[in-house]
Design a protein around this motif. Structure first.
Motif, PDB file in Angstrom:
ATOM      1  N   LEU A  31      -3.874 113.264 104.742  1.00  0.00           N
ATOM      2  CA  LEU A  31      -4.358 112.093 104.026  1.00  0.00           C
ATOM      3  C   LEU A  31      -3.396 111.862 102.875  1.00  0.00           C
ATOM      4  O   LEU A  31      -3.182 112.759 102.049  1.00  0.00           O
ATOM      5  N   PHE A  32      -2.792 110.682 102.822  1.00  0.00           N
ATOM      6  CA  PHE A  32      -1.861 110.345 101.752  1.00  0.00           C
ATOM      7  C   PHE A  32      -2.591 109.479 100.733  1.00  0.00           C
ATOM      8  O   PHE A  32      -3.182 108.460 101.088  1.00  0.00           O
ATOM      9  N   VAL A  33      -2.567 109.914  99.485  1.00  0.00           N
ATOM     10  CA  VAL A  33      -3.222 109.216  98.393  1.00  0.00           C
ATOM     11  C   VAL A  33      -2.136 108.662  97.480  1.00  0.00           C
ATOM     12  O   VAL A  33      -1.263 109.405  97.024  1.00  0.00           O
ATOM     13  N   VAL A  34      -2.193 107.355  97.233  1.00  0.00           N
ATOM     14  CA  VAL A  34      -1.235 106.709  96.336  1.00  0.00           C
ATOM     15  C   VAL A  34      -1.989 106.294  95.077  1.00  0.00           C
ATOM     16  O   VAL A  34      -3.008 105.601  95.160  1.00  0.00           O
ATOM     17  N   GLU A  35      -1.479 106.725  93.936  1.00  0.00           N
ATOM     18  CA  GLU A  35      -2.121 106.406  92.673  1.00  0.00           C
ATOM     19  C   GLU A  35      -1.319 105.340  91.928  1.00  0.00           C
ATOM     20  O   GLU A  35      -0.113 105.188  92.144  1.00  0.00           O
ATOM     21  N   ARG A  36      -2.002 104.638  91.062  1.00  0.00           N
ATOM     22  CA  ARG A  36      -1.390 103.526  90.331  1.00  0.00           C
ATOM     23  C   ARG A  36      -0.219 103.983  89.465  1.00  0.00           C
ATOM     24  O   ARG A  36       0.714 103.229  89.229  1.00  0.00           O
ATOM     25  N   ASN A  37      -0.213 105.220  89.014  1.00  0.00           N
ATOM     26  CA  ASN A  37       0.872 105.714  88.176  1.00  0.00           C
ATOM     27  C   ASN A  37       2.115 106.128  88.977  1.00  0.00           C
ATOM     28  O   ASN A  37       3.064 106.658  88.422  1.00  0.00           O
ATOM     29  N   GLY A  38       2.115 105.909  90.280  1.00  0.00           N
ATOM     30  CA  GLY A  38       3.261 106.225  91.116  1.00  0.00           C
ATOM     31  C   GLY A  38       3.211 107.591  91.776  1.00  0.00           C
ATOM     32  O   GLY A  38       4.107 107.965  92.520  1.00  0.00           O
ATOM     33  N   ARG A  39       2.180 108.350  91.545  1.00  0.00           N
ATOM     34  CA  ARG A  39       2.023 109.667  92.170  1.00  0.00           C
ATOM     35  C   ARG A  39       1.539 109.483  93.601  1.00  0.00           C
ATOM     36  O   ARG A  39       0.610 108.732  93.867  1.00  0.00           O
ATOM     37  N   VAL A  40       2.193 110.197  94.537  1.00  0.00           N
ATOM     38  CA  VAL A  40       1.781 110.210  95.943  1.00  0.00           C
ATOM     39  C   VAL A  40       1.444 111.658  96.284  1.00  0.00           C
ATOM     40  O   VAL A  40       2.224 112.570  96.008  1.00  0.00           O
TER      41      VAL A  40
END
Length: 187
Positions: A160-169
């Protein structure tokens, strides 16, 4: 989306005629619903609705529900998001329609899909990922975001790939443990 407080979903046939109409939501208040998420494996349409209780009301906050609808237009279940623990006690989840990410993950135990919803956070409640099973059960993963979840997707090895608004994947394994994380350049 609500029209005069009513939520309606229509399914149409290839020739444009109505196949079915759904309005059997479990909540009478006006609110906002998202674009539905379709699971072909589960023959299920998931609709996420957010009901607002505005400032000045006794029950200030938001309620969020997921309704599962069968391919024939029948309600399978409706489940509300659970309360969240904060330093000030339990509160409603801060999920707002349009401020979350959703993805489907195959469930190897029964060949259907599980709906995953990543949330935005607040100062008291970190962003996280919820999982809905085929019976409407909801569980909270152990994943704690460092920023708002803006994207979810699945890839090889059941990651599961989670992309966060701060650019962290972040890549999570099937048990939602972090396998790796990467900061996108420029963020």
């Amino acid at each position: 989306n609500p029209v005069g407080g009513a939520r309606l979903i229509h399914a149409v046939n290839p020739d444009g005629t109505r196949r079915w109409r759904f309005d059997d939501f479990d909540y009478a208040e006006a609110g906002t619903c998202t674009d539905p998420v379709w699971s072909e494996r589960s023959d299920t349409l998931y609709v996420i609705c957010n009901l607002g209780h505005w400032a000045g009301s006794e029950d200030h906050g938001f309620e969020t529900y997921v309704t599962a609808i069968s391919a024939s237009g029948q309600k399978k279940w409706t489940t509300g998001f659970p309360l969240v623990d904060t330093p000030d006690g339990q509160v409603r989840n801060p999920l707002l329609v349009g401020r979350f990410a959703a993805a489907l993950r195959p469930d190897p135990s029964n060949g259907t899909d599980r709906l995953h919803i990543g949330t935005w956070g607040t100062p008291d409640i970190p962003a996280t990922v919820y999982v809905f099973d085929q019976s409407g059960g909801v569980s909270l993963t152990d994943f704690v975001g460092t920023s708002d979840v803006v994207g979810l997707g699945f890839g090889q090895a059941d990651r599961l790939f989670v992309v966060e608004r701060n650019g962290r994947v972040v890549a999570l394994d099937g048990a939602y443990n972090i396998v790796w994380e990467h900061q996108v350049a420029g963020q």
